[in-house]
Design an enzyme around this catalytic site. Structure first.
Site, PDB file in Angstrom:
ATOM      1  N   ASN A  81      77.193 -34.863 -23.923  1.00 15.57           N
ATOM      2  CA  ASN A  81      76.681 -36.188 -23.591  1.00 15.57           C
ATOM      3  C   ASN A  81      75.351 -36.336 -24.329  1.00 15.57           C
ATOM      4  OD1 ASN A  81      75.134 -38.275 -22.415  1.00 15.57           O
ATOM      5  ND2 ASN A  81      76.367 -38.235 -20.555  1.00 15.57           N
TER       6      ASN A  81
ATOM      7  N   GLU B 107      78.345 -41.158 -23.732  1.00 11.11           N
ATOM      8  CA  GLU B 107      77.146 -42.005 -23.726  1.00 11.11           C
ATOM      9  C   GLU B 107      76.604 -42.242 -25.138  1.00 11.11           C
ATOM     10  OE1 GLU B 107      74.500 -42.827 -20.315  1.00 11.11           O
ATOM     11  OE2 GLU B 107      74.675 -40.679 -19.945  1.00 11.11           O
TER      12      GLU B 107
ATOM     13  N   ASP C 169      81.800 -35.394 -19.650  1.00  5.48           N
ATOM     14  CA  ASP C 169      80.831 -35.481 -18.557  1.00  5.48           C
ATOM     15  C   ASP C 169      81.572 -35.981 -17.326  1.00  5.48           C
ATOM     16  OD1 ASP C 169      78.853 -36.012 -16.757  1.00  5.48           O
ATOM     17  OD2 ASP C 169      77.678 -37.328 -18.062  1.00  5.48           O
TER      18      ASP C 169
ATOM     19  N   ASN D 193      80.380 -35.768 -14.243  1.00  9.06           N
ATOM     20  CA  ASN D 193      79.431 -36.178 -13.213  1.00  9.06           C
ATOM     21  C   ASN D 193      79.797 -35.605 -11.845  1.00  9.06           C
ATOM     22  OD1 ASN D 193      77.087 -37.719 -14.103  1.00  9.06           O
ATOM     23  ND2 ASN D 193      78.522 -39.257 -14.862  1.00  9.06           N
TER      24      ASN D 193
ATOM     25  N   ASP E 174      79.153 -31.036 -16.799  1.00  7.46           N
ATOM     26  CA  ASP E 174      79.965 -31.238 -18.004  1.00  7.46           C
ATOM     27  C   ASP E 174      80.961 -30.091 -18.087  1.00  7.46           C
ATOM     28  OD1 ASP E 174      78.317 -33.478 -19.647  1.00  7.46           O
ATOM     29  OD2 ASP E 174      76.934 -32.125 -18.591  1.00  7.46           O
TER      30      ASP E 174
ATOM     31  N   ASP F 138      69.519 -35.486 -22.075  1.00  2.00           N
ATOM     32  CA  ASP F 138      69.337 -34.769 -20.804  1.00  2.00           C
ATOM     33  C   ASP F 138      70.483 -33.778 -20.540  1.00  2.00           C
ATOM     34  OD1 ASP F 138      70.835 -37.104 -20.578  1.00  2.00           O
ATOM     35  OD2 ASP F 138      70.071 -37.655 -18.608  1.00  2.00           O
ATOM     36  N   HIS F 139      71.525 -33.803 -21.391  1.00  2.00           N
ATOM     37  CA  HIS F 139      72.640 -32.858 -21.281  1.00  2.00           C
ATOM     38  C   HIS F 139      72.619 -31.860 -22.443  1.00  2.00           C
ATOM     39  CE1 HIS F 139      75.182 -35.271 -18.358  1.00  2.00           C
ATOM     40  NE2 HIS F 139      74.305 -36.180 -18.766  1.00  2.00           N
TER      41      HIS F 139
END
Length: 255
Positions: A7, A34, A146, A148, A217, A246-247
């Site tokens: 991501n 994303e 991802d 989530n 993930d 952020d991933h």
DNA sequence: ATGGTCGTCTAACGA
């Protein structure tokens, strides 16, 4: 064959990181989430220059997914879950080297009990039904992206603080388990069973520096594929760069 | 302590 998911949280911003990572890591297949870029503006040429062909489905501002492949063709591309018309671009699948690759960006869910949370559970329901049929058609299948969802307490830096919160709640974990029960293996869990590994850290509160992360993930593998899985790991290096996603990417190697 | 930081756009919203 090396397969990865990442991501990138805006492909426009992260393109230099991505190009650098492709050069050093050389995955055969990479699933991106994303991307936050409309199809007309997808950076296809820089990726071709880096040795990758791509298929993608994006939209303005939010979401967006892509599959990158080194040398091999991307066949039978679909970007909708059959019977589920979702205006949000969260899904793309293709067959690469005889393996069905399913890239998902599961809705975040915002907050347990919210409208967005219901959308997440509904989305996962549609994904499940589609996969149930798909796994019969393609014994060699990977579902990655991802999700989530942190499947277990061990996947969370502070399970008590996150108890029943979004990403960790029982309905989400049950939906994840149900997908695994189709005959899919959680590659990262299998290869890092005794290591606590995370793939996402909030930008706030120096969460990465303090390793306050979650494992959300995933690379899920059908049995036929998993028999040949040699390794699965998280690559922390891009998360340490200036202006990181952020991933962190998850990488799996198949024989 | 109920915040904090990003990316999108340039005001909030989503994550």
């Amino acid at each position: 064959m090396k397969v990865a998911t990442w991501n990138v949280n805006s492909l426009r911003v992260r393109l230099p990181h991505l190009i650098e990572w492709l050069h050093s890591e050389q995955p055969d297949i990479l699933a991106l989430q994303e991307t936050k870029v409309e199809d007309y503006a997808f950076p296809e040429q820089p990726l071709i220059d880096a040795g990758y062909s791509s298929v993608y489905r994006g939209q303005k501002t939010y979401n967006g997914v892509a599959l990158l492949s080194k040398s091999s063709l991307l066949n039978d591309v679909v970007s909708e879950i059959d019977g589920y018309s979702d205006p949000q671009k969260r899904f793309i699948a293709a067959t690469i080297s005889g393996c069905r690759i399913v890239n998902v960006y599961v809705p975040n869910g915002s907050e347990v009990g919210s409208e967005k949370f219901e959308y997440k559970l509904n989305w996962l329901d549609h994904l499940y039904s589609w996969l149930e049929h798909q796994i019969e058609l393609y014994p060699k299948m990977l579902v990655l992206g991802d999700f989530n969802i942190a499947p277990q307490d061990f996947d969370v830096y502070d399970p008590d603080a996150w108890r029943d919160k979004v990403l960790c709640s029982l309905p989400e974990r049950n939906a994840f388990e149900k997908i695994l029960a189709l005959g899919l293996s959680d590659c990262l869990r299998e290869f890092q069973s005794s290591n606590q590994v995370f793939t996402w850290w909030d930008y706030r509160m120096n969460a990465f520096k303090r390793n306050r992360g979650l494992r959300i993930d995933h690379i899920l593998s059908s049995r036929d594929m998993f028999n040949g899985c040699k390794d699965c790991r998280v690559d922390l290096s891009p998360r340490s760069l200036e202006r990181p996603s952020d991933h962190a990417p998850v990488v799996a190697v198949f024989g």
